[in-house]
Design a protein around this motif. Sequence first.
Motif, PDB file in Angstrom:
ATOM      1  N   SER A   9       0.842  -1.195   0.000  1.00  0.00           N
ATOM      2  CA  SER A   9       0.000   0.000   0.000  1.00  0.00           C
ATOM      3  C   SER A   9       0.876   1.242   0.000  1.00  0.00           C
ATOM      4  O   SER A   9       1.833   1.345   0.770  1.00  0.00           O
ATOM      5  CB  SER A   9      -0.904   0.006   1.238  1.00  0.00           C
ATOM      6  OG  SER A   9      -1.552   1.262   1.368  1.00  0.00           O
ATOM      7  N   SER A  11      -0.214   4.232   0.777  1.00  0.00           N
ATOM      8  CA  SER A  11      -0.911   5.269   1.550  1.00  0.00           C
ATOM      9  C   SER A  11       0.017   6.041   2.474  1.00  0.00           C
ATOM     10  O   SER A  11      -0.230   7.209   2.780  1.00  0.00           O
ATOM     11  CB  SER A  11      -2.056   4.653   2.361  1.00  0.00           C
ATOM     12  OG  SER A  11      -1.562   3.695   3.279  1.00  0.00           O
ATOM     13  N   ARG A  34      -2.418   5.054  -7.907  1.00  0.00           N
ATOM     14  CA  ARG A  34      -3.538   5.794  -7.329  1.00  0.00           C
ATOM     15  C   ARG A  34      -4.582   4.762  -6.907  1.00  0.00           C
ATOM     16  O   ARG A  34      -4.329   3.561  -6.999  1.00  0.00           O
ATOM     17  CB  ARG A  34      -4.123   6.783  -8.342  1.00  0.00           C
ATOM     18  CG  ARG A  34      -4.633   6.128  -9.622  1.00  0.00           C
ATOM     19  CD  ARG A  34      -4.833   7.140 -10.730  1.00  0.00           C
ATOM     20  NE  ARG A  34      -3.548   7.651 -11.212  1.00  0.00           N
ATOM     21  CZ  ARG A  34      -3.367   8.895 -11.661  1.00  0.00           C
ATOM     22  NH1 ARG A  34      -4.388   9.747 -11.710  1.00  0.00           N
ATOM     23  NH2 ARG A  34      -2.180   9.293 -12.086  1.00  0.00           N
ATOM     24  N   ASN A  35      -5.726   5.201  -6.441  1.00  0.00           N
ATOM     25  CA  ASN A  35      -6.770   4.248  -6.076  1.00  0.00           C
ATOM     26  C   ASN A  35      -6.974   3.270  -7.232  1.00  0.00           C
ATOM     27  O   ASN A  35      -7.136   3.691  -8.380  1.00  0.00           O
ATOM     28  CB  ASN A  35      -8.078   5.001  -5.783  1.00  0.00           C
ATOM     29  CG  ASN A  35      -9.168   4.094  -5.230  1.00  0.00           C
ATOM     30  OD1 ASN A  35      -9.532   3.098  -5.844  1.00  0.00           O
ATOM     31  ND2 ASN A  35      -9.694   4.445  -4.082  1.00  0.00           N
ATOM     32  N   ARG A  37      -9.385   1.785  -8.255  1.00  0.00           N
ATOM     33  CA  ARG A  37     -10.657   1.998  -8.960  1.00  0.00           C
ATOM     34  C   ARG A  37     -10.696   3.344  -9.671  1.00  0.00           C
ATOM     35  O   ARG A  37     -11.742   3.753 -10.192  1.00  0.00           O
ATOM     36  CB  ARG A  37     -11.827   1.891  -7.978  1.00  0.00           C
ATOM     37  CG  ARG A  37     -11.938   0.533  -7.292  1.00  0.00           C
ATOM     38  CD  ARG A  37     -12.056  -0.593  -8.315  1.00  0.00           C
ATOM     39  NE  ARG A  37     -11.927  -1.909  -7.703  1.00  0.00           N
ATOM     40  CZ  ARG A  37     -11.816  -3.031  -8.390  1.00  0.00           C
ATOM     41  NH1 ARG A  37     -11.809  -2.999  -9.716  1.00  0.00           N
ATOM     42  NH2 ARG A  37     -11.695  -4.198  -7.774  1.00  0.00           N
ATOM     43  N   PRO A  69      -4.262   1.823 -12.354  1.00  0.00           N
ATOM     44  CA  PRO A  69      -5.555   1.433 -11.773  1.00  0.00           C
ATOM     45  C   PRO A  69      -6.308   0.472 -12.691  1.00  0.00           C
ATOM     46  O   PRO A  69      -6.144   0.497 -13.917  1.00  0.00           O
ATOM     47  CB  PRO A  69      -6.290   2.769 -11.622  1.00  0.00           C
ATOM     48  CG  PRO A  69      -5.636   3.696 -12.590  1.00  0.00           C
ATOM     49  CD  PRO A  69      -4.198   3.275 -12.626  1.00  0.00           C
TER      50      PRO A  69
END
Length: 279
Positions: A9, A11, A34-35, A37, A69
């Motif tokens: 991750s 983050s 990035r995310n 989704r 993504p």
Amino acid sequence: MLNIGCHLSSSKGFLAMGKTAAEIGASTFQFFTRNPRGGAAKALDTDDIAAYRAFAEAHGIFPVLAHAPYTLNCCAADPHIREFARNTMADDLARLEYFPGSLYNFHPGSHVKQGVEAGIALIAETLNTVLRPGQTPRVLLETMSGKGSEVGRSFEELRAIMDLVEHRQLLGVCLDTCHVYDAGYDLVHDLDGVLERFDKTVGLDRLRAIHLNDSKNPFASHKDRHARIGEGSLGLDTFAAIINHPKLRHLPFYLETPQEDVAGYGQEIALLRSRFLNN
């Protein structure tokens, strides 16, 4: 030396990912840009990147693999979705210039009733828009399992995309073991034959990374459900053969297996290192 890592991750930043990799015995890692989704990426923290690069050099962590993504679909029928793919890829590649030698992996896309040939043409069109001479990240097409209308289910489809790209020297392939097994390439009983076919169709010099994933499904199921190493239909002996194969052992390997936490990745890394022949 076995160069192996896992998906982490992003983050908490790059330095945190580098430290986590070192703690679990990894020598490389993958992350989402990035995310997964979709959506906008966080602003780059250049101080964090500088600290990460120093840490990575000191601990031999290389190369970082950025994963686009899942919503990036270069061959969507909707032009707005294709525009998102182009913009996202261009932004990701610009960011990766901060990481010399980095790799950028993406799923080629789904043609959604347009047909494979149309999908291939649209993927190449996107790549011709975003690839620039002199860029440092290598862009990798990921092998796919063949579910639905996915493009990239065969080595021939990957080669067809590359043949339409002007700066194809910037392209490579990331081979996903679960995906190719589910697509009908028998890594269990004919690893040499699969590699020979890849070499004749795409070229082993274009194979730049491997996703190590066992499969929850039987051979040629055309599905995509990853299993932990040795707990699926490929089996531990197959992975030992892959990481020790003379045509593959120099590559970076990335685990994307289902885990409750990063400690699970550490256990798999230790298991695979125990099966790696240091000769």
